[in-house]
Design a protein around this motif. Structure first.
Motif, PDB file in Angstrom:
ATOM      1  N   TYR A  98      -0.711  -3.497   3.246  1.00  0.00           N
ATOM      2  CA  TYR A  98      -0.002  -2.218   3.366  1.00  0.00           C
ATOM      3  C   TYR A  98       0.041  -1.587   1.973  1.00  0.00           C
ATOM      4  O   TYR A  98       1.085  -1.520   1.313  1.00  0.00           O
ATOM      5  CB  TYR A  98       1.443  -2.424   3.826  1.00  0.00           C
ATOM      6  CG  TYR A  98       1.683  -2.782   5.270  1.00  0.00           C
ATOM      7  CD1 TYR A  98       0.717  -3.358   6.078  1.00  0.00           C
ATOM      8  CD2 TYR A  98       2.945  -2.556   5.845  1.00  0.00           C
ATOM      9  CE1 TYR A  98       0.993  -3.700   7.394  1.00  0.00           C
ATOM     10  CE2 TYR A  98       3.222  -2.884   7.157  1.00  0.00           C
ATOM     11  CZ  TYR A  98       2.240  -3.469   7.921  1.00  0.00           C
ATOM     12  OH  TYR A  98       2.527  -3.802   9.230  1.00  0.00           O
ATOM     13  N   ALA A  99      -1.101  -1.111   1.502  1.00  0.00           N
ATOM     14  CA  ALA A  99      -1.211  -0.608   0.129  1.00  0.00           C
ATOM     15  C   ALA A  99      -2.285   0.462   0.074  1.00  0.00           C
ATOM     16  O   ALA A  99      -3.099   0.598   0.996  1.00  0.00           O
ATOM     17  CB  ALA A  99      -1.585  -1.762  -0.803  1.00  0.00           C
ATOM     18  N   THR A 100      -2.299   1.226  -1.013  1.00  0.00           N
ATOM     19  CA  THR A 100      -3.363   2.207  -1.189  1.00  0.00           C
ATOM     20  C   THR A 100      -4.590   1.568  -1.841  1.00  0.00           C
ATOM     21  O   THR A 100      -5.707   2.033  -1.660  1.00  0.00           O
ATOM     22  CB  THR A 100      -2.873   3.387  -2.054  1.00  0.00           C
ATOM     23  OG1 THR A 100      -2.331   2.855  -3.274  1.00  0.00           O
ATOM     24  CG2 THR A 100      -1.804   4.194  -1.331  1.00  0.00           C
ATOM     25  N   GLU A 101      -4.386   0.496  -2.585  1.00  0.00           N
ATOM     26  CA  GLU A 101      -5.495  -0.213  -3.236  1.00  0.00           C
ATOM     27  C   GLU A 101      -5.088  -1.670  -3.447  1.00  0.00           C
ATOM     28  O   GLU A 101      -3.902  -1.942  -3.675  1.00  0.00           O
ATOM     29  CB  GLU A 101      -5.809   0.448  -4.572  1.00  0.00           C
ATOM     30  CG  GLU A 101      -7.188   0.117  -5.097  1.00  0.00           C
ATOM     31  CD  GLU A 101      -7.608   1.009  -6.267  1.00  0.00           C
ATOM     32  OE1 GLU A 101      -6.713   1.458  -7.013  1.00  0.00           O
ATOM     33  OE2 GLU A 101      -8.815   1.222  -6.433  1.00  0.00           O
ATOM     34  N   LEU A 102      -6.054  -2.579  -3.362  1.00  0.00           N
ATOM     35  CA  LEU A 102      -5.710  -3.997  -3.471  1.00  0.00           C
ATOM     36  C   LEU A 102      -6.892  -4.761  -4.082  1.00  0.00           C
ATOM     37  O   LEU A 102      -8.047  -4.495  -3.732  1.00  0.00           O
ATOM     38  CB  LEU A 102      -5.426  -4.551  -2.066  1.00  0.00           C
ATOM     39  CG  LEU A 102      -4.777  -5.926  -1.972  1.00  0.00           C
ATOM     40  CD1 LEU A 102      -3.320  -5.873  -2.452  1.00  0.00           C
ATOM     41  CD2 LEU A 102      -4.800  -6.440  -0.515  1.00  0.00           C
ATOM     42  N   THR A 103      -6.576  -5.690  -4.960  1.00  0.00           N
ATOM     43  CA  THR A 103      -7.606  -6.615  -5.460  1.00  0.00           C
ATOM     44  C   THR A 103      -7.465  -7.921  -4.689  1.00  0.00           C
ATOM     45  O   THR A 103      -6.358  -8.439  -4.521  1.00  0.00           O
ATOM     46  CB  THR A 103      -7.430  -6.841  -6.979  1.00  0.00           C
ATOM     47  OG1 THR A 103      -7.683  -5.592  -7.629  1.00  0.00           O
ATOM     48  CG2 THR A 103      -8.403  -7.877  -7.505  1.00  0.00           C
TER      49      THR A 103
END
Ligand code: NAP
Length: 315
Positions: A98-103
């Motif tokens: 639930y994020a706009t960007e993730l590593t």
């Protein structure tokens, strides 16, 4: 900066925070993904509702997503091969989708099947690999008839399609007044029967004399347990994904993604589930989409128990 939903302490989605986060550069074996859609599953809320052994808060929410690679770390290879910036990927199992960007670990990111939208792809793998494991642990094979509780739900609909591909006949329970649920079960090759009083008799009638070889329980109710026990001869061919208590008390099977043996199976099953979706044999019906900022509302909609399809958070 990116944004991500987190449970700071155990509790309901109303207490989650939508925080600004620094997304780390991908390290060795990692990729960064710009998230277009996050899949919403009942587990997202259940797993942070109360303290759980081994879970340290704050907990980033969301196990699956679909998006686009924005950076690739050294020696990073995706689950379905090499990845480059701009590739569309689906990722599962992640922490904090639930994020706009993730590593995330590159091995958990797979080429997105072109036939699926981001909202569909983001909802493919948790339900799909759970369904695959239910089929596997009950040793179900072509020509058998199986009883499926909660057939119109996300796991149910994946089970129906995977069973159809294997030649397994499925009788699936739906809400007594839920014409849309029954229609969904029929669409994916199942025989719908209403849950509630008289379920055993309705299942026997639908089976038309064929033995009920196994039962797949995605409902977790006492009724689902009782009817499964009444109709299936071997307890180790009944599996629940909802009620460990039923499994403990009655000697049926219980599986869950957090269990190491389930995680191992599901990691391997991802490729097969993606293959089925890519070939058009596995659809993901989406009931609703919400903006990522409205995650608590989306989760509440899923948790009322009759979403009528999957829900995705778009960003
Ligand atoms: N252990 C695991 O690894 C695992 C993995 C995935 C999911 N799960 C769990 O499995 C359950 C189903 O997940 P899902 O994503 O498929 O849910 P979902 O998409 O939200 O669907 C819920 C389903 O439950 C049915 N239902 C509601 N009340 C019922 C009742 N009284 N009796 C029988 N069926 C009833 C609904 O049918 P109608 O709308 O037709 O009434 C609907 O088909 C959830 O509890 C989830 O947490 C566990």
């Amino acid at each position: 900066m990116a944004q991500q939903w987190r449970a700071q302490t155990p509790g309901s989605p109303e207490n989650w925070t939508f925080a600004e986060i620094e997304v780390p550069e991908p390290g060795p074996g990692e990729v960064t993904v710009r998230v277009h859609a996050a899949g919403v599953n009942p587990a997202d809320a259940k797993h942070v509702a109360a303290p759980r052994p081994g879970v340290i808060f704050p907990v980033p929410i969301g196990y699956e997503l679909s998006g686009e690679v924005t950076a690739v770390g050294p020696d990073a290879v995706g689950g379905s091969g090499p990845l480059t910036v701009g590739d569309e990927v689906v990722a599962f199992r992640v922490q904090g989708g639930y994020a706009t960007e993730l590593t995330l670990p590159a091995r958990d990111a797979f080429a997105k099947p072109a036939a699926l939208s981001h909202a569909e792809a983001a909802n493919l793998l948790l339900a799909g690999t759970t369904a695959a494991e239910m089929i596997q642990v009950t040793r179900t094979t072509a020509g058998e008839t199986v009883l499926l509780h909660a057939a119109s739900g996300a796991v149910g609909v994946s089970l129906l399609q995977q069973a159809r591909a294997l030649g397994i006949r499925v009788i699936g329970t739906v809400g007594p007044d839920a014409d849309d649920s029954a229609a969904r079960v029929r669409k994916f090759g199942g025989l719908p029967v209403a849950y509630g009083d008289g379920l055993t008799e309705r299942v026997l009638e639908a089976a038309g004399g064929a033995p009920i070889a196994a039962a797949w329980d995605a409902a977790g109710t006492d009724e689902a347990l009782a009817v499964s026990l009444a109709l299936v001869a071997e307890r180790d061919r009944i599996v629940t994904i909802v009620s460990p208590q039923h499994a403990e008390t009655h000697g049926i099977l219980w599986i869950a993604g957090a269990r190491p043996e389930s995680a191992r199976f599901r990691d391997i099953a991802r490729a097969r589930v993606l293959e089925l979706a890519a070939s058009g044999d596995l659809e993901v019906p989406v009931a609703r989409t919400y903006p990522l900022a409205d995650a608590p509302e989306a989760v509440r909609f899923v948790m009322q128990g009759h979403p009528g399809g999957k829900v995705a958070l778009l960003s």
